[in-house]
Write a protein that holds these residues in place. Structure first.
Motif, PDB file in Angstrom:
ATOM      1  N   LEU A 182       1.011  -1.172  -0.013  1.00 33.70           N
ATOM      2  CA  LEU A 182       0.036  -0.104   0.201  1.00 33.70           C
ATOM      3  C   LEU A 182       0.816   1.308  -0.059  1.00 33.70           C
ATOM      4  O   LEU A 182       1.551   1.481   0.900  1.00 33.70           O
ATOM      5  CB  LEU A 182      -0.821  -0.155   1.143  1.00 33.70           C
ATOM      6  CG  LEU A 182      -2.012  -1.012   1.277  1.00 33.70           C
ATOM      7  CD1 LEU A 182      -2.790  -1.083   2.457  1.00 33.70           C
ATOM      8  CD2 LEU A 182      -2.902  -0.884  -0.036  1.00 33.70           C
ATOM      9  N   PHE A 183       1.019   1.706  -0.989  1.00 37.04           N
ATOM     10  CA  PHE A 183       1.575   3.383  -1.215  1.00 37.04           C
ATOM     11  C   PHE A 183       0.764   4.295  -0.686  1.00 37.04           C
ATOM     12  O   PHE A 183      -0.274   4.719  -1.520  1.00 37.04           O
ATOM     13  CB  PHE A 183       2.217   3.330  -2.689  1.00 37.04           C
ATOM     14  CG  PHE A 183       3.368   2.333  -2.990  1.00 37.04           C
ATOM     15  CD1 PHE A 183       4.244   2.437  -2.534  1.00 37.04           C
ATOM     16  CD2 PHE A 183       2.560   1.350  -3.758  1.00 37.04           C
ATOM     17  CE1 PHE A 183       5.407   1.305  -3.190  1.00 37.04           C
ATOM     18  CE2 PHE A 183       3.652   0.274  -4.027  1.00 37.04           C
ATOM     19  CZ  PHE A 183       5.002   0.205  -3.585  1.00 37.04           C
ATOM     20  N   VAL A 184       1.270   5.084   0.014  1.00 31.46           N
ATOM     21  CA  VAL A 184       0.006   6.107   0.700  1.00 31.46           C
ATOM     22  C   VAL A 184       0.649   7.548   0.661  1.00 31.46           C
ATOM     23  O   VAL A 184       1.933   7.859   0.681  1.00 31.46           O
ATOM     24  CB  VAL A 184       0.176   5.914   2.368  1.00 31.46           C
ATOM     25  CG1 VAL A 184      -1.064   6.701   2.750  1.00 31.46           C
ATOM     26  CG2 VAL A 184      -0.018   4.517   2.779  1.00 31.46           C
ATOM     27  N   VAL A 235      -2.969   4.419  -2.088  1.00 33.15           N
ATOM     28  CA  VAL A 235      -4.126   4.848  -1.095  1.00 33.15           C
ATOM     29  C   VAL A 235      -3.804   6.255  -0.272  1.00 33.15           C
ATOM     30  O   VAL A 235      -2.723   6.761  -0.451  1.00 33.15           O
ATOM     31  CB  VAL A 235      -4.271   3.831  -0.283  1.00 33.15           C
ATOM     32  CG1 VAL A 235      -4.689   2.513  -0.731  1.00 33.15           C
ATOM     33  CG2 VAL A 235      -3.079   3.537   0.801  1.00 33.15           C
ATOM     34  N   TYR A 236      -4.736   6.718   0.258  1.00 27.41           N
ATOM     35  CA  TYR A 236      -4.848   8.129   0.922  1.00 27.41           C
ATOM     36  C   TYR A 236      -4.904   8.205   2.091  1.00 27.41           C
ATOM     37  O   TYR A 236      -5.594   7.111   3.109  1.00 27.41           O
ATOM     38  CB  TYR A 236      -5.517   8.898   0.128  1.00 27.41           C
ATOM     39  CG  TYR A 236      -5.424   9.036  -1.419  1.00 27.41           C
ATOM     40  CD1 TYR A 236      -4.488   9.798  -1.989  1.00 27.41           C
ATOM     41  CD2 TYR A 236      -6.236   8.038  -2.109  1.00 27.41           C
ATOM     42  CE1 TYR A 236      -4.305   9.736  -3.492  1.00 27.41           C
ATOM     43  CE2 TYR A 236      -5.762   8.031  -3.377  1.00 27.41           C
ATOM     44  CZ  TYR A 236      -4.849   8.868  -4.094  1.00 27.41           C
ATOM     45  OH  TYR A 236      -4.543   8.671  -5.247  1.00 27.41           O
ATOM     46  N   CYS A 237      -4.304   9.073   2.923  1.00 25.86           N
ATOM     47  CA  CYS A 237      -4.718   9.439   4.176  1.00 25.86           C
ATOM     48  C   CYS A 237      -4.940  11.113   4.613  1.00 25.86           C
ATOM     49  O   CYS A 237      -4.732  11.668   3.725  1.00 25.86           O
ATOM     50  CB  CYS A 237      -3.290   9.015   5.246  1.00 25.86           C
ATOM     51  SG  CYS A 237      -1.985   9.934   5.083  1.00 25.86           S
ATOM     52  N   SER A 238      -5.268  11.164   5.865  1.00 20.60           N
ATOM     53  CA  SER A 238      -5.249  12.628   6.363  1.00 20.60           C
ATOM     54  C   SER A 238      -6.579  13.443   5.495  1.00 20.60           C
ATOM     55  O   SER A 238      -6.196  14.697   5.555  1.00 20.60           O
ATOM     56  CB  SER A 238      -3.877  13.347   6.196  1.00 20.60           C
ATOM     57  OG  SER A 238      -2.938  12.571   6.836  1.00 20.60           O
ATOM     58  N   ARG A 239      -7.528  12.930   5.238  1.00 23.28           N
ATOM     59  CA  ARG A 239      -8.657  13.880   4.575  1.00 23.28           C
ATOM     60  C   ARG A 239      -9.097  14.566   5.636  1.00 23.28           C
ATOM     61  O   ARG A 239      -9.193  14.309   6.816  1.00 23.28           O
ATOM     62  CB  ARG A 239      -9.736  12.861   4.350  1.00 23.28           C
ATOM     63  CG  ARG A 239     -11.006  13.635   3.733  1.00 23.28           C
ATOM     64  CD  ARG A 239     -12.322  12.536   3.680  1.00 23.28           C
ATOM     65  NE  ARG A 239     -13.328  13.679   3.469  1.00 23.28           N
ATOM     66  CZ  ARG A 239     -14.232  13.729   2.404  1.00 23.28           C
ATOM     67  NH1 ARG A 239     -13.897  13.115   1.403  1.00 23.28           N
ATOM     68  NH2 ARG A 239     -15.080  14.510   2.269  1.00 23.28           N
ATOM     69  N   SER A 240      -9.391  15.899   5.502  1.00 26.68           N
ATOM     70  CA  SER A 240      -9.852  16.804   6.409  1.00 26.68           C
ATOM     71  C   SER A 240     -11.091  17.646   6.038  1.00 26.68           C
ATOM     72  O   SER A 240     -11.499  18.517   6.485  1.00 26.68           O
ATOM     73  CB  SER A 240      -8.851  17.899   6.675  1.00 26.68           C
ATOM     74  OG  SER A 240      -8.242  18.406   5.608  1.00 26.68           O
ATOM     75  N   ILE A 252      -6.533   4.697   3.524  1.00 26.24           N
ATOM     76  CA  ILE A 252      -6.192   3.642   3.886  1.00 26.24           C
ATOM     77  C   ILE A 252      -6.877   2.567   4.722  1.00 26.24           C
ATOM     78  O   ILE A 252      -6.698   1.234   4.524  1.00 26.24           O
ATOM     79  CB  ILE A 252      -4.567   3.866   4.479  1.00 26.24           C
ATOM     80  CG1 ILE A 252      -3.944   2.496   4.712  1.00 26.24           C
ATOM     81  CG2 ILE A 252      -4.868   4.711   5.595  1.00 26.24           C
ATOM     82  CD1 ILE A 252      -2.350   2.768   5.205  1.00 26.24           C
ATOM     83  N   ASN A 253      -7.382   2.917   5.584  1.00 23.70           N
ATOM     84  CA  ASN A 253      -8.247   2.243   6.631  1.00 23.70           C
ATOM     85  C   ASN A 253      -9.312   1.233   5.768  1.00 23.70           C
ATOM     86  O   ASN A 253      -9.675   0.068   6.115  1.00 23.70           O
ATOM     87  CB  ASN A 253      -8.747   3.085   7.702  1.00 23.70           C
ATOM     88  CG  ASN A 253      -7.706   3.650   8.546  1.00 23.70           C
ATOM     89  OD1 ASN A 253      -6.943   3.000   9.377  1.00 23.70           O
ATOM     90  ND2 ASN A 253      -7.504   4.877   8.430  1.00 23.70           N
ATOM     91  N   ASP A 254     -10.029   1.962   4.817  1.00 23.59           N
ATOM     92  CA  ASP A 254     -11.086   1.458   4.238  1.00 23.59           C
ATOM     93  C   ASP A 254     -10.439   0.216   3.229  1.00 23.59           C
ATOM     94  O   ASP A 254     -11.004  -0.649   2.984  1.00 23.59           O
ATOM     95  CB  ASP A 254     -11.642   2.486   3.390  1.00 23.59           C
ATOM     96  CG  ASP A 254     -12.710   3.419   3.878  1.00 23.59           C
ATOM     97  OD1 ASP A 254     -12.968   3.096   5.189  1.00 23.59           O
ATOM     98  OD2 ASP A 254     -12.885   4.498   3.283  1.00 23.59           O
ATOM     99  N   ARG A 255      -9.110   0.553   2.780  1.00 24.54           N
ATOM    100  CA  ARG A 255      -8.558  -0.283   1.783  1.00 24.54           C
ATOM    101  C   ARG A 255      -8.236  -1.636   2.756  1.00 24.54           C
ATOM    102  O   ARG A 255      -8.296  -2.840   2.164  1.00 24.54           O
ATOM    103  CB  ARG A 255      -7.387   0.300   1.074  1.00 24.54           C
ATOM    104  CG  ARG A 255      -6.727  -0.563  -0.117  1.00 24.54           C
ATOM    105  CD  ARG A 255      -7.755  -1.424  -1.085  1.00 24.54           C
ATOM    106  NE  ARG A 255      -7.189  -1.976  -2.068  1.00 24.54           N
ATOM    107  CZ  ARG A 255      -7.857  -3.253  -2.552  1.00 24.54           C
ATOM    108  NH1 ARG A 255      -9.127  -3.450  -2.304  1.00 24.54           N
ATOM    109  NH2 ARG A 255      -7.263  -3.985  -3.454  1.00 24.54           N
ATOM    110  N   LEU A 256      -7.672  -1.550   3.871  1.00 22.57           N
ATOM    111  CA  LEU A 256      -7.385  -2.429   4.700  1.00 22.57           C
ATOM    112  C   LEU A 256      -8.416  -3.334   4.988  1.00 22.57           C
ATOM    113  O   LEU A 256      -8.293  -4.611   4.938  1.00 22.57           O
ATOM    114  CB  LEU A 256      -6.750  -1.867   6.064  1.00 22.57           C
ATOM    115  CG  LEU A 256      -5.393  -1.222   6.066  1.00 22.57           C
ATOM    116  CD1 LEU A 256      -5.015  -0.605   7.427  1.00 22.57           C
ATOM    117  CD2 LEU A 256      -3.965  -2.198   5.656  1.00 22.57           C
TER     118      LEU A 256
END
Length: 370
Positions: A182-184, A235-240, A252-256
């Motif tokens: 997973l590349f974030v 995948v992505y993180c830190s949506r605000s 990333i949590n949804d993909r996990l």
């Protein structure tokens, strides 16, 4: 100023995001970062909790100090005595103060290196807007100072090799498995992502395309060296943003959760969107994503960021040398991964536009056509 070996530049400026170094700095920092964006107070308090969970201290400034030391050592090893400065956009040492110090110290040609590797508004143009503000203040005080910057460098071999080595190290901790990779990177509003990079651009924008190409290059290098084909995702993180505003997905949590439902047993998380362990890495990945993986019964190893990996540090100095050679009108073939783009030394006005303040000036911009 005496010759430095990087003529015509007489100083190098490391420009970073900045971060709080104590609990009393957290909320002022967050308000500085989000000023004018209408972020609800409860969201700021939530994010402040991330920092306070780590003593109110972001790791980013200490990592900038390490990078400065590594760059100084690399420059010295190459016989380059060019002075090296550091300025932040959102905390001390403030970029405006550093620019004023550069002028006071007698420097007149400065080359900026940002701790952000990809094209987009938040990872490129916003840095250039802050550079403009700092430069304009010096000019208004009576000093003519020219500031350029190195090109985008996510597709430079030094950055990619550092991340590839980090993924290899993480894979070595899972020797009996073929983990999903997973590349974030940091999520962005889709409207901002779609306008990233100079036209013509793909429908995804250069921000997504560049991350995808870096991920593909890492997977290809792994396959070439080991013969193993690793499945992977960006995948992505830190949506605000508010729920009504589309942002880059999947989180990333949804993909996990999806991978666990598909029977995947292990993952390696590689934060290719960050040059060092920002709060987004230590909280969103090392804390939240790890908790998600544990709850799902997934084995998770997190690869290191580029940090002060020798290939990355050497690559940054090569970018500085390349930019100086361009200014001296000397041949300078940009070093990029196969099929990659060298990025831009000067960005056109419509590159990574500021969607809220379209007329806001930015430094290191290409002259208007005609």
């Amino acid at each position: 100023m005496p010759p430095s070996g990087l003529e015509p530049y007489d100083a190098v400026l490391l420009v970073s995001f900045g971060g709080p170094e104590g609990p009393d700095e957290v909320m002022p920092f967050l308000r500085q970062v989000t000023g004018g964006r209408g972020i609800p107070e409860e969201r700021l308090q939530e994010v402040a909790g991330h920092y306070l969970a780590f003593g109110g201290r972001s790791p980013i400034n200490d990592q900038c100090r390490e990078l400065l030391a590594a760059l100084r050592a690399e420059l010295d090893a190459r016989g380059l005595d060019t002075p090296l400065y550091w300025g932040n956009r959102n905390t001390a040492p403030w970029l405006g103060d550093t620019m004023a110090q550069l002028a006071a110290d007698g420097h007149r040609r400065v080359l900026a290196v940002t701790t952000s590797a990809y094209p987009s508004y938040s990872s490129c143009r916003q840095y250039r807007e802050n550079l403009w503000d700092a430069w304009d203040a010096v000019r208004a005080a009576g000093t003519e100072l020219q500031v350029d910057r190195v090109r985008h460098y996510a597709q430079h071999p030094g950055f990619v090799d550092a991340n590839t080595d980090a993924v290899r190290d993480a894979l070595a901790k899972l020797p009996d498995e073929v983990p999903h990779l997973l590349f974030v990177t940091h999520s962005l509003p889709t409207a901002m992502a779609a306008t990233a990079g100079p036209p013509p651009r793909s429908d995804n924008g250069s921000y997504v395309d560049w991350h995808q190409s870096v991920a593909e290059e890492i997977v290809w290098q792994l396959r070439r060296s080991t013969g193993v084909e690793h499945p992977f995702d960006l995948v992505y993180c830190s949506r605000s943003g508010p729920p009504s505003q589309p942002w880059l997905e999947p989180d990333i949590n949804d993909r996990l959760a999806e991978l666990a439902a598909q029977g995947v047993r292990s993952v390696v998380v590689s934060p290719i969107g960050f040059v060092s362990d920002h709060m987004e890495v230590v909280f969103d990945l090392d804390t939240e994503a790890r908790e998600t993986a544990d709850e799902l019964g997934l084995r998770m190893e997190r690869a290191a960021t580029a940090g002060v990996h020798p290939a990355f540090v050497s690559g940054l100095v090569e970018l500085v040398l390349e930019r100086a050679a361009v200014e001296r009108s000397e041949p300078a073939a940009p070093s990029v991964i196969d099929g990659g783009s060298p990025g831009l030394l000067r960005c056109p006005a419509d590159c990574c536009p500021n969607l809220r303040e379209p007329a806001r000036p930015a430094l290191c911009q290409a002259p208007a056509a005609g």
